[in-house]
Scaffold this active site. Structure first.
Site: not given
Ligand SMILES: Cc1cc2nc3c(=O)[nH]c(=O)nc-3n(C[C@H](O)[C@H](O)[C@H](O)COP(=O)(O)OP(=O)(O)OC[C@H]3O[C@@H](n4cnc5c(N)ncnc54)[C@H](O)[C@@H]3O)c2cc1C
Ligand code: FES
Lengths: 259, 643
Positions: B335, B430
């Site tokens: 990327r 993330e």
């Molecule tokens: C458009 C898009 C497409 C993507 N496609 C891909 C792909 O094809 N393959 C791939 O591997 N990755 C992909 N990614 C990256 C991937 O989706 C993300 O990095 C990953 O899903 C993050 O997951 P997470 O569980 O760390 O956080 P998130 O899914 O962001 O979840 C965060 C959680 O924390 C909660 N939260 C946040 N702050 C607080 C707070 N202060 N108090 C209470 N709750 C809170 C939210 O409510 C949520 O439940 C993509 C990203 C985007 C933007």
């Protein structure tokens, strides 16, 4: 990308809190670019309200890509507005004309009480899933993913159902406030897969019964399918009904064997 | 209370790379099944990382209390991931292996990730696919009923599993459903519309959090034996990004202010294939999945003044610049490489579209070769999405794409056990910095989030908890909780009392512009110094002139956003500081001073093969740096080449 702008007249539902009385407020909104999304149009409204010292309109949104299921607006009486298979956040202003009046309301359903303005509480959907919308497969216990081949047709069909974004448009569009499309989509997703068979009938009964605790009854209006941003088919409701009937027999027989 | 941050111990187990995880699983302390229910674990976030962790910990028997600011766990930003998830299954028989996935990830990350973590990620990747399939995730299949794969950037094998263009949705629903089951069984207490606004640290350990109920404004303390933060990435510090509108840095920033180190904040990923902005009101940018680069060819007209419509431009007048510059990987270069190449074309005036702010992604050849049906089967939802947003039909005219902020590799520093430097605070998904180095490969974030939640934390958390056996949680009546509650309430009051003239969004957009222009795809000493002087000034203006209407006792979305933007100012300062100090170009961090003659990035392994972990000192502009040197035992540090 035409640089064209519209002036709109908005009638927006405002309600200060769950117990407050609501009312429509009217706003004239000039300078709306046709390339904006519907929610960007509301952003502009909110910026103006804030600048004028009025509290912005509360509405739900997050992904703005039609996938998280947060956005939930009744637009001129239609759940998610006029464009077929499109969530509010994916609707663009090029579908409107200069001078249009747009009435914006929250989902209306006794199962989804209003929290503020256009924001409603959709917790009963979570309750339906919690009742049985899963396959019990604790982490660590899974066999190799290719050990059970799944005919592509079954898998595709499960995926068609699994696309549901849980927005609640089906409930909002239904004259009875039924949640049959939502519930049947989750049931079909799991019940069509080999992995979902063990709990198929107990799942069906648990989810349908929970659904009935919260929502109205389906009388086959079909409005849900028309409003669904993912165009989920009402055929899944028929499948759910069949499984529910079978479950009555099946579960009784199993119960007899066990006791 | 001073935290010991002098010794950054990554706790990487000794022994050969391939045996580390297996040995470690045997070496960690266990908590017996009957004792697990005596431990309360707070899990913040229900994305892939948080939901999978909460469900799995509950399955093991721990008492879990889970929080999300969303109205349902299913709405987390993970839902939006499109393209797929990597796993070293080698179902294609094309030479994939754990070692190859490990190697690709280390190389893709430009040799700035920890070897042991990445190897473990590759090891558990196959289990993730098994687990998700067992949960009913409807991955794409072939006619024989077996799982299908596609390829993604930065790899020469096909190891990406997908569910149409909605892989994140299906994986998240799987984790959400597993979580729902545990809620039903009474093993997880779920609090939605509840935002974590502070971390409580007592005697050097994370002992709880303070939240605000977004519906009625109630500020409340929660106590636990451990706190797991899985709150996603901070891409929205750039205002425009592909992230969901509400994604933010607040939870990890507040934890940082309580002593957790922030690692590599400058590593931000700019995704090459997003729909270009159409006007100033643009609120977010939409990603067109990288998977499109499997079949789409990227080009611009050779002549900057070419005003012809794309179908009228003959082959000879087109520059397929990725295929030309990187023949081995072509359109599938990683990327960061693809993004910088697009920027180069647009900066040179060869951009396309009304604002000349994009490049073409063309399916004409693929449609000719495979037929429209096949392209439709593979990408219909993306193509429809594009059509809906732009009003143009990609089956007829090429898509226009441009890079946009997409993913943040940096995050809270964690050791091999995913524990931060604050004992008892774990960071997943993330939100941590762990596995992607300076650049994440496509389809690897979903893999990491689920690896952390299903297969890593459930093993490693026991090691910490076992040492706390018999100890009750710190009561929420403790002074440490009271202090944090006051802190949260004060900040809320302060934001409401400014009563200035400008909206929260105004400030967020201004910050975003500074970040994109001066700390985006190309960074220089000059541009970063500019930000380091302008961001604090903007923050000051915010605190003097922001207008947050409404009150604290009902749903108030401006207030929620104000808190997040306030944190972004401080965080952006740290990000720019990190970018300034890192005098090299690597992955998503490109310093114009550090480029080779042909414009490719120049890494400096001698001086910068380390993780930069920053400590909060009380002043945003004066953080303290701690380094974790990266030791490469298995891979040979090489200049990344995709030519
Ligand atoms: C458009 C898009 C497409 C993507 N496609 C891909 C792909 O094809 N393959 C791939 O591997 N990755 C992909 N990614 C990256 C991937 O989706 C993300 O990095 C990953 O899903 C993050 O997951 P997470 O569980 O760390 O956080 P998130 O899914 O962001 O979840 C965060 C959680 O924390 C909660 N939260 C946040 N702050 C607080 C707070 N202060 N108090 C209470 N709750 C809170 C939210 O409510 C949520 O439940 C993509 C990203 C985007 C933007
Ligand atoms: S905002 Fe996510 S579906 Fe509309």
């Amino acid at each position: 990308m035409t640089g064209k702008t519209l002036t709109l007249r908005l009638k927006v539902w405002r309600q200060d809190g769950p117990r407050a009385a609501g009312r429509f407020e009217e706003y004239d909104l000039p300078g709306i670019s046709v390339d904006m999304s519907f929610l960007e149009m509301l952003d502009v409204l909110n910026e103006r309200l804030n600048a004028d010292g009025h509290e912005p309109v509360a509405f739900e949104h997050d992904c703005r890509e039609g996938i998280c299921g947060s956005c939930s607006l009744m637009i001129n009486g239609m759940a998610h507005g006029p464009q077929k298979g499109t969530a509010t956040c994916q609707l663009h202003m090029r579908h409107y004309r200069d001078g249009d009046e747009i009435v914006i309301e929250p989902w209306r359903s006794s199962a989804f009480p209003i929290i503020k303005d256009l924001v409603v509480d959709r917790a009963p959907f979570d309750a339906i899933i919690q009742a049985g919308g899963y396959i019990s497969a604790p982490a660590g216990s899974a066999p190799d993913a290719n050990s059970v081949p799944i005919p592509k047709e079954a898998s595709d069909s499960a995926m068609d159902a699994a696309q549901c974004i849980g927005c609640g448009a089906c409930v909002a569009a239904c004259p009875n406030g039924a949640a049959n499309l939502f519930t049947s989509a989750k049931l079909a997703h799991l019940n069509l897969l080999p992995q979902g068979q063990a709990e198929r009938y107990s799942r069906t009964v648990a989810m349908v019964d929970t659904m009935e605790d919260h929502f109205g009854s389906c009388t086959n209006h079909g409005e849900c399918e028309a409003a669904c941003p993912k165009e989920i088919s009402i055929d899944f409701i028929a499948l759910m009904n069949r499984d529910y009937v079978k479950a009555q027999l099946f579960n009784r027989r199993l119960a007899g064997q066990r006791r | 209370m001073a935290l010991d941050t002098t010794a950054l111990d990554s706790k990487v187990p000794v022994g050969p790379l391939a045996d580390k995880w297996t040995n470690h699983k045997f070496d960690v302390k266990l908590v017996n099944p009957a004792n697990k229910r005596r431990f309360t674990v707070l899990v913040v976030g229900t994305g892939l990382a948080g939901a999978s962790a909460a469900a799995t910990l509950a399955e093991l028997g721990y008492k879990v209390v889970c929080f999300s600011f969303h109205d349902s766990p299913r709405r987390a930003h993970s839902i939006a991931a499109q393209g797929g998830i990597n796993a070293a299954k080698n179902y294609r028989n094309d030479g994939d292996s754990v070692h190859r996935l490990f190697y690709d990830t280390i190389k893709g990350g430009d040799y700035r990730a920890r070897e042991a973590n990445v190897h473990r990620l590759a090891e558990v990747s196959a289990d993730i696919i098994d687990q998700c399939t067992a949960q009913g995730v409807p991955f794409a299949r072939e006619y024989g009923g077996l799982l299908d794969n596609r390829s993604f950037g930065g790899a020469q094998v096909s190891r990406t599993f997908y569910a149409r263009g909605q892989t994140g949705q299906q994986l998240l629903l799987g984790a959400y459903q597993a979580l729902a089951r545990q809620i039903h069984l009474g093993n997880v207490e779920m609090h939605t519309r509840t935002e974590m606004l502070d971390l409580v640290v007592k005697d050097g350990r994370a002992t709880g959090i303070v939240t605000r109920d977004l519906v009625n404004g109630e500020v409340r303390s929660w106590s636990g034996h451990a706190v797991v933060v899985a709150t996603g990435g901070y891409g929205n510090v750039f205002y425009l990004s592909t992230n969901a509108m509400q994604s933010n840095v607040t939870a990890i920033w507040r934890a940082h202010r309580r002593g957790a180190l922030m690692a590599n904040p400058c590593y931000t990923q700019i995704h090459p294939t997003c729909i270009p902005a159409s006007d100033d009101f643009q609120s977010k940018l939409t990603l067109m999945s990288e998977s499109l680069r499997n079949d789409g060819r990227i080009w611009v007209p050779k002549n900057a003044d070419d005003a012809r419509s794309p179908d009228q431009i003959p082959e000879d007048d087109r520059d397929y610049y990725l295929e030309r510059r990187y023949p081995a990987f072509g359109n599938l270069v990683p990327r960061d490489v693809a993004s910088r190449a697009s920027k180069k074309e647009v900066d040179a005036g060869r951009g396309v579209g009304p604002l000349k702010n994009g490049v073409y992604l063309d399916f004409a050849d693929a449609i000719g070769r495979l037929g429209r049906d096949v392209i439709e089967e593979r990408y219909s939802n993306l193509i429809e999405m594009y059509d809906r947003i732009t009003g143009e039909d990609p089956y007829q005219v090429p898509m226009r794409i441009y890079p946009a902020v997409h993913y943040t590799m940096g995050g809270l520093w964690v050791d091999y056990n995913l524990m931060s430097n604050v004992p008892g605070l774990y960071v997943l998904g993330e939100a941590n910095f762990s596995d992607h180095g300076a650049n994440r490969l496509g389809a690897s974030a979903l893999m990491q989030g689920l690896a952390d939640g299903y297969f890593v934390l459930p093993y490693t958390i026991g090691d910490y908890l076992a040492g706390l056996l018999g100890q009750p949680v710190v009561p929420t009546s403790d002074a440490a909780f009271a202090e944090a509650e006051t802190n949260v309430a004060d900040m809320t009051r302060r934001m409401l009392s400014v009563k200035g003239t400008r909206s929260v969004d105004y400030f967020h957009k201004e910050l975003g512009k500074l970040m994109w222009d001066n700390c985006g795809m190309a960074r220089s000493t000059e541009s970063l110094e500019k930000n380091l002087s302008e961001i604090p000034a903007l923050a000051e203006e915010f605190w003097n002139d922001v207008r947050v209407l409404g009150n604290d006792e009902s749903l108030n979305q401006s207030l929620e956003r104000a808190g997040r933007v306030a944190d972004y100012f401080e965080f952006a300062t740290l990000l720019c500081h990190d970018a300034l100090v890192r005098e090299e170009s690597c992955g998503g961090h490109f310093r114009v001073e550090h480029a080779q003659e042909d414009g490719e990035a120049r890494r400096d392994d001698e001086n910068f093969a380390h993780v930069a972990a920053w400590e909060w000192t009380g002043a945003p502009s004066a953080p303290t740096l701690h380094k974790e040197e990266l030791v490469f035992e298995s891979v040979h540090l090489a200049t990344r080449s995709y030519k």
